[in-house]
Design an enzyme around this catalytic site. Structure first.
Site, PDB file in Angstrom:
ATOM      1  CG  ASP A  93      -0.184  -0.029   2.470  1.00 21.65           C
ATOM      2  OD1 ASP A  93       0.748   0.188   2.677  1.00 21.65           O
ATOM      3  OD2 ASP A  93      -0.883  -0.400   3.561  1.00 21.65           O
ATOM      4  CB  ALA A  94       0.271   4.722   0.317  1.00 22.35           C
TER       5      ALA A  94
END
Length: 138
Positions: free
Chosen positions: A20-21
């Site tokens: 994810d980010a």
């Protein structure tokens, strides 16, 4: 995993696309890592899924139990260990664990796989030659 002295080991690097980010592995990707390990193990046993498909036979996931214990991160080197914990006439259970490079257990996955005749769309017996290879891997 202690009941099998020789689990199959598969290594995989965590890429940016797996995270994810924040650089943490997205939970569903553990299932992808486990799938890759099962596929490579079958390949090592001489079981080609593409040949099975030509014979209208497929191994399909029927049930998954996953327990996430800790997070993998970008660039981690993971090891997926796999055993076959149960074999029946038309199904088998793979029990898998995913560890990071520090031997920390990240995830446990039990996957019930069914043998299916694709033409009929129904469960069918695992062919004897494949069953023998799977049993010898236990």
């Amino acid at each position: 995993m202690a009941n099998n002295p020789n689990p199959f080991h598969y290594s995989i690097r965590v890429f940016y696309e797996d995270t994810d980010a924040g650089g943490i592995v997205y939970y569903a990707n553990y299932l992808k890592f486990a799938e890759r390990a099962r596929t490579e193990w079958l390949r090592e046993l001489g079981i080609s899924q593409s040949i099975l498909l030509e014979q209208n036979l497929a191994f399909v996931v029927r049930k998954v139990e996953m327990d996430n214990k800790a997070s993998a991160k970008l660039d981690d080197l993971l090891t997926v260990t796999s055993i076959i914990s149960n074999i029946r006439k038309a199904s088998l259970v793979f029990s898998q664990q995913i560890f990071n490079q520090h031997q920390q257990l990240l995830c446990e996955v039990d996957v019930l796989i069914a043998s299916v005749n694709l033409q009929r769309g129904k469960p069918c017996a695992i062919p004897e030659t494949i069953l023998g290879a799977l049993q010898s891997a236990r």
